[in-house]
Design an enzyme around this catalytic site. Sequence first.
Site, PDB file in Angstrom:
ATOM      1  N   GLU A 168     -10.417  -3.037  -6.726  1.00  0.00           N
ATOM      2  CA  GLU A 168      -9.119  -3.709  -6.655  1.00  0.00           C
ATOM      3  C   GLU A 168      -8.599  -3.616  -5.225  1.00  0.00           C
ATOM      4  O   GLU A 168      -8.551  -2.539  -4.634  1.00  0.00           O
ATOM      5  CB  GLU A 168      -8.137  -3.057  -7.643  1.00  0.00           C
ATOM      6  CG  GLU A 168      -6.777  -3.741  -7.645  1.00  0.00           C
ATOM      7  CD  GLU A 168      -5.994  -3.537  -8.943  1.00  0.00           C
ATOM      8  OE1 GLU A 168      -6.608  -3.234  -9.984  1.00  0.00           O
ATOM      9  OE2 GLU A 168      -4.755  -3.708  -8.909  1.00  0.00           O
ATOM     10  N   ARG A 169      -8.239  -4.767  -4.680  1.00  0.00           N
ATOM     11  CA  ARG A 169      -7.770  -4.835  -3.282  1.00  0.00           C
ATOM     12  C   ARG A 169      -8.816  -4.308  -2.305  1.00  0.00           C
ATOM     13  O   ARG A 169      -8.471  -3.722  -1.271  1.00  0.00           O
ATOM     14  CB  ARG A 169      -6.461  -4.073  -3.094  1.00  0.00           C
ATOM     15  CG  ARG A 169      -5.392  -4.375  -4.112  1.00  0.00           C
ATOM     16  CD  ARG A 169      -5.066  -5.834  -4.190  1.00  0.00           C
ATOM     17  NE  ARG A 169      -4.084  -6.127  -5.236  1.00  0.00           N
ATOM     18  CZ  ARG A 169      -3.780  -7.366  -5.603  1.00  0.00           C
ATOM     19  NH1 ARG A 169      -4.384  -8.410  -5.052  1.00  0.00           N
ATOM     20  NH2 ARG A 169      -2.890  -7.580  -6.539  1.00  0.00           N
ATOM     21  N   ASN A 211      -5.294   1.728 -12.052  1.00  0.00           N
ATOM     22  CA  ASN A 211      -5.231   0.879 -13.248  1.00  0.00           C
ATOM     23  C   ASN A 211      -6.489   1.201 -14.047  1.00  0.00           C
ATOM     24  O   ASN A 211      -7.564   0.718 -13.748  1.00  0.00           O
ATOM     25  CB  ASN A 211      -5.207  -0.601 -12.872  1.00  0.00           C
ATOM     26  CG  ASN A 211      -3.946  -0.959 -12.111  1.00  0.00           C
ATOM     27  OD1 ASN A 211      -2.850  -0.565 -12.484  1.00  0.00           O
ATOM     28  ND2 ASN A 211      -4.105  -1.686 -11.011  1.00  0.00           N
ATOM     29  N   GLU A 295       3.641  -1.662 -13.950  1.00  0.00           N
ATOM     30  CA  GLU A 295       2.783  -2.858 -13.997  1.00  0.00           C
ATOM     31  C   GLU A 295       1.905  -2.871 -15.253  1.00  0.00           C
ATOM     32  O   GLU A 295       0.689  -2.967 -15.178  1.00  0.00           O
ATOM     33  CB  GLU A 295       1.950  -2.954 -12.714  1.00  0.00           C
ATOM     34  CG  GLU A 295       2.831  -3.092 -11.480  1.00  0.00           C
ATOM     35  CD  GLU A 295       2.064  -3.259 -10.171  1.00  0.00           C
ATOM     36  OE1 GLU A 295       0.914  -2.803 -10.087  1.00  0.00           O
ATOM     37  OE2 GLU A 295       2.636  -3.871  -9.239  1.00  0.00           O
ATOM     38  N   ARG A 345      14.397  -4.181  -6.760  1.00  0.00           N
ATOM     39  CA  ARG A 345      13.172  -3.395  -6.893  1.00  0.00           C
ATOM     40  C   ARG A 345      13.128  -2.220  -5.928  1.00  0.00           C
ATOM     41  O   ARG A 345      12.585  -1.165  -6.253  1.00  0.00           O
ATOM     42  CB  ARG A 345      11.964  -4.316  -6.680  1.00  0.00           C
ATOM     43  CG  ARG A 345      10.660  -3.580  -6.570  1.00  0.00           C
ATOM     44  CD  ARG A 345       9.505  -4.534  -6.667  1.00  0.00           C
ATOM     45  NE  ARG A 345       8.268  -3.880  -6.238  1.00  0.00           N
ATOM     46  CZ  ARG A 345       7.089  -4.477  -6.188  1.00  0.00           C
ATOM     47  NH1 ARG A 345       6.980  -5.759  -6.530  1.00  0.00           N
ATOM     48  NH2 ARG A 345       6.012  -3.822  -5.804  1.00  0.00           N
ATOM     49  N   ASP A 374       6.123  -2.165  -1.518  1.00  0.00           N
ATOM     50  CA  ASP A 374       4.691  -2.088  -1.804  1.00  0.00           C
ATOM     51  C   ASP A 374       3.854  -2.408  -0.567  1.00  0.00           C
ATOM     52  O   ASP A 374       3.298  -3.503  -0.473  1.00  0.00           O
ATOM     53  CB  ASP A 374       4.359  -3.065  -2.941  1.00  0.00           C
ATOM     54  CG  ASP A 374       2.953  -2.869  -3.475  1.00  0.00           C
ATOM     55  OD1 ASP A 374       2.278  -1.916  -3.036  1.00  0.00           O
ATOM     56  OD2 ASP A 374       2.529  -3.667  -4.330  1.00  0.00           O
ATOM     57  N   GLU A 402      -4.332  -4.692   2.151  1.00  0.00           N
ATOM     58  CA  GLU A 402      -3.909  -5.708   1.187  1.00  0.00           C
ATOM     59  C   GLU A 402      -2.956  -6.742   1.791  1.00  0.00           C
ATOM     60  O   GLU A 402      -3.197  -7.937   1.696  1.00  0.00           O
ATOM     61  CB  GLU A 402      -3.255  -5.016  -0.014  1.00  0.00           C
ATOM     62  CG  GLU A 402      -2.742  -5.999  -1.049  1.00  0.00           C
ATOM     63  CD  GLU A 402      -2.173  -5.324  -2.285  1.00  0.00           C
ATOM     64  OE1 GLU A 402      -2.138  -4.079  -2.343  1.00  0.00           O
ATOM     65  OE2 GLU A 402      -1.764  -6.056  -3.210  1.00  0.00           O
ATOM     66  N   GLU A 520       2.389  -8.451  12.810  1.00  0.00           N
ATOM     67  CA  GLU A 520       3.776  -8.586  12.339  1.00  0.00           C
ATOM     68  C   GLU A 520       4.418  -9.842  12.916  1.00  0.00           C
ATOM     69  O   GLU A 520       5.133 -10.566  12.225  1.00  0.00           O
ATOM     70  CB  GLU A 520       4.584  -7.348  12.734  1.00  0.00           C
ATOM     71  CG  GLU A 520       6.034  -7.413  12.252  1.00  0.00           C
ATOM     72  CD  GLU A 520       6.825  -6.157  12.573  1.00  0.00           C
ATOM     73  OE1 GLU A 520       6.612  -5.567  13.654  1.00  0.00           O
ATOM     74  OE2 GLU A 520       7.666  -5.764  11.742  1.00  0.00           O
TER      75      GLU A 520
HETATM   76  C1  GCU Z   1      -0.037  -3.164  -5.519  1.00  0.00           C
HETATM   77  C2  GCU Z   1      -1.358  -3.837  -5.711  1.00  0.00           C
HETATM   78  C3  GCU Z   1      -1.930  -3.578  -7.074  1.00  0.00           C
HETATM   79  C4  GCU Z   1      -1.917  -2.071  -7.356  1.00  0.00           C
HETATM   80  C5  GCU Z   1      -0.533  -1.532  -7.186  1.00  0.00           C
HETATM   81  C6  GCU Z   1      -0.458  -0.032  -7.314  1.00  0.00           C
HETATM   82  O1  GCU Z   1       0.940  -3.792  -6.261  1.00  0.00           O
HETATM   83  O2  GCU Z   1      -1.208  -5.214  -5.514  1.00  0.00           O
HETATM   84  O3  GCU Z   1      -3.225  -4.096  -7.092  1.00  0.00           O
HETATM   85  O4  GCU Z   1      -2.386  -1.812  -8.639  1.00  0.00           O
HETATM   86  O5  GCU Z   1      -0.079  -1.813  -5.896  1.00  0.00           O
HETATM   87  O6  GCU Z   1      -0.294   0.627  -6.299  1.00  0.00           O
HETATM   88  O7  GCU Z   1      -0.516   0.509  -8.415  1.00  0.00           O
END
Ligand code: GCU
Length: 688
Positions: A168-169, A211, A295, A345, A374, A402, A520
């Site tokens: 992921e990422r 996740n 999430e 948020r 984030d 990311e 930036e």
């Molecule tokens: C970001 C990211 C997600 C990740 C989340 C996290 O939102 O886009 O892919 O799961 O951070 O840190 O839990």
Amino acid sequence: PAGEAYKAWLRYARLDREFIEGNGYASWCGTVVTASAEDAALLATARRELAEGIESMLGRRPQESGNADEGSFLLIGTLGSAELQGLTDAAEREAIGDEGYILRAFEQPMRRFIAIGGNTDKGVLYGAFHLLRLLQTGQPIRDLNVVDRPASKLRMIDHWDNMDGSVERGYAGRSIFFREGDFLGDWDRVRDYARLMAAVGLNAVAINNVNVHETETRLIAPELLPSVARAASVFREYGIRLYLSVNFASPIQLGGLTTADPLDPRVREWWAERTADVYRHVPDFGGYLVKADSEFRPGPFTYGRDHADGANLLAEALRPHGGIVIWRCFVYDCQQDWRDRKTDRARAAYDHFRPLDGKFDENVILQIKNGPMDFQVREPVSPLFGGLQRTNQVLELQITQEYTGQQRHLCYLVPQWKEAIDFDTYAKGPGSTVAKAATGELFDRPLGGFAAVSNIGDDGNWTGHPLAQANFYGFGRLAWRPELSAEQIADEWVRLTFGSDPDVVATIGRMLLDSWPIYEKYTSPLGVGWMVNPNHHYGPNVDGYEYSMWGTYHYADCHGIGVDRTVRTGTGYAGQYHDAPAAMYESAESCPDELLLFFHHLPYSHVLKSGRTIIQHIYDTHFEGAEQAEGLVETWRRLSGKIDAERYESVLSRLEQQAKHAAEWRDVVNTYFCRKSGIPDAHGRQIY
Ligand code: GCU
């Protein structure tokens, strides 16, 4: 894999003759003596690393046996051993703690030697890597006298690797751990990775994504634990403890219970038993990393319990074995209505966790992202630092890029991290930095440290962009010693990675240090974030997250832009800081330009401290940033012939892509704001 890029900061390139002779390296490094009666595992690792590194740099493999009575040699061992006892005093032994070391040259009548000693074999290993770094960068060692220790206990890498092999990422290929629902089994590669980690002082790794999906939930089940144990044993050779991300709903999904309620005795018993089994396989298992009620991940909220109940449940199961829970504070409402302008948020983590300060068990650490949103290009520091005073905490950074160019763009993140680490929270008056809060020093906490999301994958160069290795390296060095400067780290990394040609060192060093400001400039102005394409987060899309449920808005209209987070007229977020920073952010006059639109909604005609209006700042920085991105290509070209072809070409092609994408960013952002505001560029440049 064998290329130069694969070796990263452990290249150990052959040193020039003058270097070797001028510093007398050969005379010290002909023999490595290991203190007697010590066969601790990490001493063997240290000896092997020294022998291989020295052989590669000096062209001659040192002897690995010999006594410490005469001649010249390197002497490695723990400070309690017969050979090293008496070389230090009690105060020094105390000063270096469990993981530190002394590195000291002794010239005596019959012998001259460099002692690498620690209270533990782990300290010795870190000392060995320190010496190797000195040799690689051509430092004198004749009068060596170093007493060093890491600033924090936990120096951790979090992998967002899934068992299907995806990351992921991740922007550097597939997972080095997993494939098709199982362990990949390439333990040599894992060992090479462990070496890279240990060489920069990292001591903890979570190998699976926060996740935790169905297959990964089973990592703590009997059928996968033998492989987990195998992975742990590879990291153990390098003093690194293995952690797993766990699913809060495991008692249901794995245990067949009907609930995961943290206060239910059956749930507690289930975790206790499962955890005991984990320790049967991995006696030095580090603990659990948890993303809960965030999430769409399950958590204690389902049962009307809070995060302390959830974390303490796992803490109880881990405590008898010496394990810890790392509980993430990345908790917010991700199903917000964009029409609702009251919910912010940025406030969420503090609102959730501040009231629980003091309620977490001693073996719980809260892991807090550097900013309240984030991992954006620019964010203020999370007010939980300084806000939490009776809770262990860890600063979470994101090495994987990311939102900072996905390893296609050059973005050296150490300067960004330094700003967070050096930020003064004023929690106990001036000098209450985030670094001190994270290490535990500020409030005298037993645990603390630094964690970061990995940027590595199975690419031949580990990180996709060869220069992105600097971010991994830099994170490790900062976690060890937060007061190192971004410049020092860049200089050191370039020398290790590309050698000490002054032109190469100066050029790449400059490129690294300029890169975050450049990125930036052509992306997000003045603390506005999220102007990216949804989901994959690459490339410009000014309204990509404007009408979504994720709580990520800039509120640009024809009059102005920014989020009013003041106490007086906005969401009140600015009030989550202690007095001095709160006052600084509350007023548009004192709020630093680079965060102005994070805290204030202002007209395009508002004049910044720089003397320019907001709209003109947007135009100027976007033209300038894109031009500087072009400039990086030219700068790199001048190094042609000074860097091996593989790495030269690989960086060049990425810089070219970056320059192209920077122009896209420039035109999309400038055009958007020109159309919105109706105000033309004062210099009449091309806007579409
Ligand atoms: C970001 C990211 C997600 C990740 C989340 C996290 O939102 O886009 O892919 O799961 O951070 O840190 O839990």
